[in-house]
Design a protein around this motif. Sequence first.
Motif, mmCIF file in Angstrom:
data_model
loop_
_atom_site.group_PDB
_atom_site.id
_atom_site.type_symbol
_atom_site.label_atom_id
_atom_site.label_comp_id
_atom_site.label_asym_id
_atom_site.label_seq_id
_atom_site.Cartn_x
_atom_site.Cartn_y
_atom_site.Cartn_z
ATOM 1 N N ILE A 1 0.743 -1.328 0.232
ATOM 2 C CA ILE A 1 0.073 0.043 0.106
ATOM 3 C C ILE A 1 0.783 1.253 -0.007
ATOM 4 O O ILE A 1 0.494 2.319 -0.869
ATOM 5 C CB ILE A 1 -0.896 -0.128 1.037
ATOM 6 N N SER B 1 2.596 1.799 -3.482
ATOM 7 C CA SER B 1 1.463 2.191 -4.353
ATOM 8 C C SER B 1 1.560 3.916 -4.306
ATOM 9 O O SER B 1 1.148 4.375 -5.426
ATOM 10 C CB SER B 1 0.071 1.749 -4.202
ATOM 11 N N ILE C 1 -2.336 3.554 6.180
ATOM 12 C CA ILE C 1 -1.804 2.588 5.581
ATOM 13 C C ILE C 1 -2.390 1.128 6.495
ATOM 14 O O ILE C 1 -2.755 0.276 5.872
ATOM 15 C CB ILE C 1 -0.268 2.481 5.382
ATOM 16 N N MET D 1 -5.945 0.299 5.681
ATOM 17 C CA MET D 1 -6.078 -0.019 4.495
ATOM 18 C C MET D 1 -5.727 -1.362 4.489
ATOM 19 O O MET D 1 -6.291 -2.355 3.846
ATOM 20 C CB MET D 1 -5.702 0.843 3.420
ATOM 21 N N ASN E 1 -7.953 -4.693 3.887
ATOM 22 C CA ASN E 1 -7.482 -5.763 2.566
ATOM 23 C C ASN E 1 -7.491 -7.250 3.264
ATOM 24 O O ASN E 1 -8.115 -8.177 2.231
ATOM 25 C CB ASN E 1 -6.308 -5.178 1.791
#
Length: 92
Positions: free
Chosen positions: A40, A43, A52, A55, A59
């Motif tokens: 992440i 990216s 982060i 997220m 995920n």
Amino acid sequence: MNKNVTIKLLGKEFVVGCPAENEADLLASASHLNDKMQEIRDSGKILGMERIAVMAALNISNEFLSSKVAQREKMEDTMLRLSAKINKSLDS
């Protein structure tokens, strides 16, 4: 007995208490989380350790739930096939 284990997430160290027999699982989980967080971060779309981490957690949760659904569907399919075989054998 709980043991303090040091894990690293994006280069930061965290000390986490866990039962000694679960240390290997904790380290494997931390490694998986770190890999997801690095993906992440790399990216470049999300900044900040906290965002982060959120997220990555979302995920991983999504992957886990999707896997559970797939496993349940596979088990249901297997049970239907077995039921059909049993019924066929009983009808013979």
